[in-house]
Design a protein around this motif. Structure first.
Motif, PDB file in Angstrom:
ATOM      1  N   ASP A 187       0.864  -1.181   0.000  1.00 45.05           N
ATOM      2  CA  ASP A 187       0.000   0.000   0.000  1.00 45.05           C
ATOM      3  C   ASP A 187       0.897   1.226   0.000  1.00 45.05           C
ATOM      4  O   ASP A 187       2.029   1.175   0.484  1.00 45.05           O
ATOM      5  N   GLY A 188       0.389   2.291  -0.563  1.00 44.59           N
ATOM      6  CA  GLY A 188       1.152   3.533  -0.642  1.00 44.59           C
ATOM      7  C   GLY A 188       0.695   4.354  -1.823  1.00 44.59           C
ATOM      8  O   GLY A 188      -0.434   4.184  -2.310  1.00 44.59           O
ATOM      9  N   LYS A 189       1.575   5.215  -2.334  1.00 42.82           N
ATOM     10  CA  LYS A 189       1.220   6.121  -3.438  1.00 42.82           C
ATOM     11  C   LYS A 189       0.785   5.373  -4.694  1.00 42.82           C
ATOM     12  O   LYS A 189       0.032   5.903  -5.498  1.00 42.82           O
ATOM     13  N   GLY A 190       1.251   4.124  -4.863  1.00 40.20           N
ATOM     14  CA  GLY A 190       0.874   3.317  -6.028  1.00 40.20           C
ATOM     15  C   GLY A 190      -0.421   2.557  -5.842  1.00 40.20           C
ATOM     16  O   GLY A 190      -0.876   1.868  -6.747  1.00 40.20           O
ATOM     17  N   GLY A 191      -1.024   2.664  -4.646  1.00 40.11           N
ATOM     18  CA  GLY A 191      -2.290   2.001  -4.367  1.00 40.11           C
ATOM     19  C   GLY A 191      -2.112   0.725  -3.558  1.00 40.11           C
ATOM     20  O   GLY A 191      -0.995   0.283  -3.284  1.00 40.11           O
ATOM     21  N   ARG A 192      -3.238   0.170  -3.175  1.00 37.28           N
ATOM     22  CA  ARG A 192      -3.268  -1.066  -2.385  1.00 37.28           C
ATOM     23  C   ARG A 192      -3.388  -2.254  -3.325  1.00 37.28           C
ATOM     24  O   ARG A 192      -4.139  -2.217  -4.292  1.00 37.28           O
ATOM     25  N   ALA A 193      -2.637  -3.313  -3.018  1.00 39.63           N
ATOM     26  CA  ALA A 193      -2.693  -4.528  -3.830  1.00 39.63           C
ATOM     27  C   ALA A 193      -2.244  -5.707  -2.992  1.00 39.63           C
ATOM     28  O   ALA A 193      -1.621  -5.534  -1.938  1.00 39.63           O
ATOM     29  N   GLY A 194      -2.551  -6.898  -3.454  1.00 37.36           N
ATOM     30  CA  GLY A 194      -2.109  -8.104  -2.787  1.00 37.36           C
ATOM     31  C   GLY A 194      -2.187  -9.284  -3.735  1.00 37.36           C
ATOM     32  O   GLY A 194      -3.022  -9.307  -4.645  1.00 37.36           O
ATOM     33  N   THR A 244     -10.151 -11.863  -8.473  1.00 36.78           N
ATOM     34  CA  THR A 244     -11.058 -11.148  -7.592  1.00 36.78           C
ATOM     35  C   THR A 244     -10.617  -9.692  -7.448  1.00 36.78           C
ATOM     36  O   THR A 244      -9.417  -9.432  -7.263  1.00 36.78           O
ATOM     37  N   PRO A 245     -11.551  -8.737  -7.511  1.00 34.80           N
ATOM     38  CA  PRO A 245     -11.179  -7.327  -7.331  1.00 34.80           C
ATOM     39  C   PRO A 245     -10.495  -7.090  -5.979  1.00 34.80           C
ATOM     40  O   PRO A 245     -10.796  -7.754  -4.983  1.00 34.80           O
ATOM     41  N   VAL A 246      -9.587  -6.133  -5.937  1.00 33.22           N
ATOM     42  CA  VAL A 246      -8.767  -5.854  -4.758  1.00 33.22           C
ATOM     43  C   VAL A 246      -9.614  -5.610  -3.515  1.00 33.22           C
ATOM     44  O   VAL A 246      -9.325  -6.159  -2.450  1.00 33.22           O
TER      45      VAL A 246
END
Length: 172
Positions: A39-46, A102-104
């Motif tokens: 997570d951060g300026k580039g967005g949340r992801a996993g 699946t969407p984030v």
């Protein structure tokens, strides 16, 4: 921002037979199942990952392989931080969510999370979580090989590890 990538010569092409033989052999190598978050300026992801291993304990460093075609790739690259969450036996469904399309928001809504020092998401109930800063990146053909300095570790004393072996989940 991630460090510069190591440039390597282009790998020779392999036949489909060689590629399948390699994939089948790798399926016989058991590996811990992890969810890697950022997570951060580039967005949340996993994303779900089995290509995670220790590099060194001085300084504590992990290696994480990330497919350049992954939906998480832009966020991980921009954020430069990640958290490796080692899954336990009750997390098969969560692994499937993070390993699919699946969407984030739905992925993260399926579990409880804490925010780490780096701003990533630590899975409540993970066997172990490694909060990391990416220190360098190497070229791994279709993947980036991320070298990650471990900033913080949280470990549970109980639970059974979720392993992926022979294209199926196993409990250890």
């Amino acid at each position: 921002m991630l460090a510069a990538k190591t440039i390597t010569p282009e790998a020779p092409a392999v036949s489909e037979e060689q590629r399948l033989a390699y994939r089948n052999a790798m399926a016989r190598m058991g590996a811990a199942v992890n969810i890697v978050t950022t997570d951060g300026k580039g967005g949340r992801a996993g994303f779900a990952a089995t290509a995670v291993t220790s590099v060194s304990d001085n300084p504590p460093t992990l290696l994480v392989c990330l497919n350049r075609g992954s939906s998480a790739y832009p966020a991980v690259s921009a954020n430069g931080v990640l958290c490796v969450n080692v899954l336990e036996s009750g997390h098969i469904g969560l692994s499937q969510l993070f390993g699919g399309k699946t969407p984030v928001d739905e992925r993260f809504a399926a579990a409880s999370w804490e925010t780490t020092q780096t701003g990533c998401h630590r899975l409540q109930g993970a066997l172990t979580s490694f909060d990391c800063r990416i220190t360098s990146v190497a070229d791994g053909a279709t993947h980036d090989v991320l070298f990650c300095e471990v900033i913080d570790v949280r470990t549970r004393e109980d639970g059974r590890s979720l392993i992926y072996f022979d294209r199926d989940y196993r409990l250890v």
